[in-house]
Design a protein around this motif. Structure first.
Motif, mmCIF file in Angstrom:
data_model
loop_
_atom_site.group_PDB
_atom_site.id
_atom_site.type_symbol
_atom_site.label_atom_id
_atom_site.label_comp_id
_atom_site.label_asym_id
_atom_site.label_seq_id
_atom_site.Cartn_x
_atom_site.Cartn_y
_atom_site.Cartn_z
ATOM 1 N N ILE A 110 0.927 -1.294 -0.042
ATOM 2 C CA ILE A 110 -0.041 0.012 0.147
ATOM 3 C C ILE A 110 0.756 1.303 0.095
ATOM 4 C CG2 ILE A 110 -1.601 1.182 0.989
ATOM 5 C CD1 ILE A 110 -2.712 -1.296 2.432
ATOM 6 N N LEU A 111 1.915 1.211 0.892
ATOM 7 C CA LEU A 111 2.743 2.338 0.946
ATOM 8 C C LEU A 111 3.603 2.696 -0.546
ATOM 9 C CD1 LEU A 111 4.502 2.109 4.496
ATOM 10 C CD2 LEU A 111 3.305 4.104 3.445
ATOM 11 N N ILE B 284 0.966 4.260 -2.653
ATOM 12 C CA ILE B 284 0.787 5.688 -2.354
ATOM 13 C C ILE B 284 2.106 6.564 -2.916
ATOM 14 C CG2 ILE B 284 0.958 7.202 -0.315
ATOM 15 C CD1 ILE B 284 -0.634 5.130 1.199
ATOM 16 N N ILE B 285 3.274 5.902 -2.863
ATOM 17 C CA ILE B 285 4.633 6.609 -2.995
ATOM 18 C C ILE B 285 4.505 6.679 -4.831
ATOM 19 C CG2 ILE B 285 6.929 6.425 -3.545
ATOM 20 C CD1 ILE B 285 7.144 5.068 -0.551
ATOM 21 N N PHE C 43 1.235 9.348 -5.774
ATOM 22 C CA PHE C 43 1.701 10.739 -5.359
ATOM 23 C C PHE C 43 2.959 11.326 -5.512
ATOM 24 C CE2 PHE C 43 -2.142 9.326 -2.763
ATOM 25 C CZ PHE C 43 -3.072 10.486 -3.139
ATOM 26 N N VAL D 280 4.589 13.391 -1.246
ATOM 27 C CA VAL D 280 4.234 12.184 -0.787
ATOM 28 C C VAL D 280 4.038 12.116 0.667
ATOM 29 C CG1 VAL D 280 6.285 10.956 -0.727
ATOM 30 C CG2 VAL D 280 4.310 9.700 -1.434
ATOM 31 N N PHE E 294 0.862 12.033 2.794
ATOM 32 C CA PHE E 294 0.037 10.786 2.475
ATOM 33 C C PHE E 294 0.556 9.733 3.311
ATOM 34 C CE2 PHE E 294 -0.747 13.860 -0.869
ATOM 35 C CZ PHE E 294 -2.317 14.194 -0.829
ATOM 36 N N ILE E 295 1.816 9.697 3.148
ATOM 37 C CA ILE E 295 2.577 8.479 4.042
ATOM 38 C C ILE E 295 2.209 8.787 5.668
ATOM 39 C CG2 ILE E 295 4.695 7.314 4.729
ATOM 40 C CD1 ILE E 295 5.878 8.164 2.086
ATOM 41 N N PHE F 262 -1.299 7.776 6.132
ATOM 42 C CA PHE F 262 -1.327 6.132 6.295
ATOM 43 C C PHE F 262 -1.062 5.729 7.487
ATOM 44 C CE2 PHE F 262 0.546 1.956 5.385
ATOM 45 C CZ PHE F 262 -0.585 1.363 4.939
#
Length: 277
Positions: free
Chosen positions: A214-215, A218-219, A222, A262, A265-266, A269
């Motif tokens: 998931i990370l 996201i990376i 974003f 990013v 957003f990390i 999360f």
């Protein structure tokens, strides 16, 4: 010395500096990112035509306030919310059909919410500890492996997006802003980022594979948007690079654009993980 060799050398020095400072101690990590923040602020001021004195003062004060003192977790969340709001503003800026004049107030909103606060938030990530009310560098929960893994995934995303793009890329991702980026490269970058996340989770971090997939997603998403947003600022300014300090790579802002966008957003999360666990 040819351009390719200069690019390779400066890139290697940059990577070694980031990895070395991150692994050495929390103090060297914060010192390096504090310096990178100041250089990036100067470069951003040139892009949007702001005098650097006040921005540098704000960056220095904010970085010291939130990193060298105890900060209540509630304040961290408020900081996160504010930068997420500016992230939405940055996306709207990216997708504007016509280039519009950025007024002084908006320049400072971008400066603080797009650049200064995200870097501060990024430096908070290795200190996250759900059991602590206060987060500070004097605790023993500094985890450099998380930062190293995030950086590696960002670099893998950039590398494989480029390699897949030049190999099979046919459909432009955002031609008006970044003519060389392709949809195929974007998807390829995310795919290999997820593979990298699995490897890191299994053999380096010993953490949940799902969490790092998931990370990595996201990376990949974003981080690419962050690259495009910075390209939009450069296009508005009529320049190719934010600076010239790194031969073949441009400025520090060019190297940090993915990290900058990013980071919130990390952090978000990780907060979601905390509240649902």
């Amino acid at each position: 010395m040819n351009t390719t060799l200069k690019r390779a050398i400066s890139g290697a020095v940059y990577v070694l500096l980031l990895v070395g400072a991150t692994l050495y101690s929390p103090y060297s990590f914060l010192l390096l990112f504090g310096i990178l923040l100041l250089f990036s602020v100067v470069e951003f001021c040139k892009l949007v035509q702001l005098k650097p004195f006040l921005p540098l003062t704000l960056a220095t004060f904010g970085f010291i306030l939130f990193n060298l003192n105890n900060t209540i977790k509630t304040n961290e969340i408020l900081l996160l919310i504010s930068t997420l709001v500016v992230s939405v503003k940055s996306l709207l800026f990216l997708f504007e059909k016509e280039t519009k004049y950025i007024n002084t107030a908006s320049k400072y909103v971008f400066l603080i919410g797009y650049l200064i606060v995200p870097i501060i938030i990024f430096t908070k990530i290795p200190f996250l500890n759900a059991d602590d009310q206060f987060i500070n560098i004097h605790t023993i929960n500094y985890n450099p492996k998380v930062i190293i893994s995030i950086l590696v995934i960002i670099w893998m995303n950039d590398t494989f997006a480029y390699l897949v793009g030049i190999s099979i890329g046919k459909n432009k991702l955002f031609e008006k802003i970044s003519p060389k980026k392709t949809i195929e490269g974007f998807v390829g970058g995310i795919f290999f980022s997820m593979i990298t996340g699995i490897i890191l989770a299994t053999y380096y971090l010993y953490q949940s594979i799902i969490q790092w997939i998931i990370l990595a997603l996201i990376i990949g998403v974003f981080g690419t948007l962050g690259d495009l947003i910075e390209s939009k600022f450069k296009r508005n300014a009529g320049v190719k690079d934010s600076g010239t300090i790194m031969p073949g790579h441009g400025g520090f802002l060019d190297r940090l654009d993915s990290i900058i966008f990013v980071a919130p957003f990390i952090y978000l999360f990780y907060q979601i993980l905390y509240y649902v666990s």
